[in-house]
Design an enzyme around this catalytic site. Sequence first.
Site, short mmCIF file in Angstrom:
data_model
loop_
_atom_site.label_atom_id
_atom_site.label_comp_id
_atom_site.label_asym_id
_atom_site.label_seq_id
_atom_site.Cartn_x
_atom_site.Cartn_y
_atom_site.Cartn_z
N CYS A 299 0.97 -0.97 -0.06
CA CYS A 299 -0.02 0.03 0.03
C CYS A 299 0.84 1.33 0.04
O CYS A 299 1.95 1.06 0.21
CB CYS A 299 -1.00 0.07 1.05
SG CYS A 299 -0.12 -0.19 2.73
N CYS B 201 3.49 1.67 2.73
CA CYS B 201 4.70 0.90 2.57
C CYS B 201 5.87 1.53 1.54
O CYS B 201 6.87 1.41 1.90
CB CYS B 201 4.23 -0.41 2.30
SG CYS B 201 2.74 -0.86 2.83
#
Lengths: 343, 78
Positions: free
Chosen positions: B10, B13
């Site tokens: 996502c 990250c």
Amino acid sequence: MSNAKKLSLIILAFLGASVWWLVYRSLDPFANWFTYDLLKMVTGSRLALAVEFFIFEAPKVLMLLVVVVFGVGIVRSFFTPERTRRILTGKFEAIGNVLAALLGVVTPFCSCSAVPLFIGFVTTGIPLGVTLSFLISAPMVNEVALVLLFGLFGWKVAALYMGAGLIIAIASGWVIGKLHLERWVESWVYETGTGAKPANDNMPLTWDERVRFGRDSVNEIVGKVWPYVLAGIAVGAGIHGYVPQDFMASIMGKNAWWAVPIAVLIGIPMYSNAAGIIPIVQALLEKGAALGTVLAFMMSVIALSLPEFIILRKVLRPQLITTFAAVVGIGIMVIGYLFNFLI
Amino acid sequence: MKIKILGPGCMNCEKLYETTKSAVAELKLDAELEKVSDLREIQKYIMMTPGLVVDEKVVHQGKPLPDKEKVKKLLQSK
């Protein structure tokens, strides 16, 4: 942080709050002036009603969003998942369900963390039902939903939504706990056991970092939802001006008993965040749909979603996912009927 | 030094990966960066993504994300 810096931060916050408040208070007269003095629209005409509605509501809701998301961001910086887990470990069911639902509101959470979080909870001995209470309340009772409801429909609707969301999270988790469905959790989850070793907590945050987190949350959340909010309010403004009152009353009014289950069923495959669903909620409510039916629809869209089930399928067997959806769905229906009956 | 950035991919990250990369570059560390996106691997370390693991030790997980200065501190405290 040095004292001088602290002081300047406090002064800055105070100034910011005052300016915010002044602007917020002048939105209503501004919308009035804009519609009738600047554009010279006819008082009471449909277009004028729609324009005044939009000019007043759009900045109002966005301003509320910024402040609340910032505040919630700072509150959330105090609740790390590790701390939440420590609080929940060793709590009895019932109390655990209540705490989990409440912590779900304030613990920073994104749906991509649902699986590691689930494993981290159940392998440290937090009961399955308590873990699910957390996972139900975290996405459903969130600040964006509450601000939008508060801004557009007032504090009563927002409070009802929050109360109902918490009750559903607590009750559904408790019921699933009582059914003892641990056998329907994929067996590798309990076998790994590695999630059980408590991780080191993050390095403590400074106030600078908390403020930055609040600001980041505003950028991230408001940056993502503002087009939905504006679109929603535009739709609302159009409906406010043009669609006849009580348009929805016969289909989704209090007397249409079948509307609640249908609203919940339609809501399951739909997946949207709170900001995306608000245009529909607003349109339905204003034209005579019953509050309970509309809230049930909104909760079903936000809390029960296919993408979330697919993510959870990695750790839960289909039987447990079905039970989970059924218990939460029934909870939402009960709340829907209750509101329709009481209000 | 072995650094792992844990997350299913996502936005957060990615952000943490970039921050860590430039922190490593600025500190001129001899480090090997690895993105870990397999959930079974991730859950061995953390409950909240994204996570930062240095030589098998979790130094950060979840939000709020650390900024570059903090990541530097985390890397050096090792």
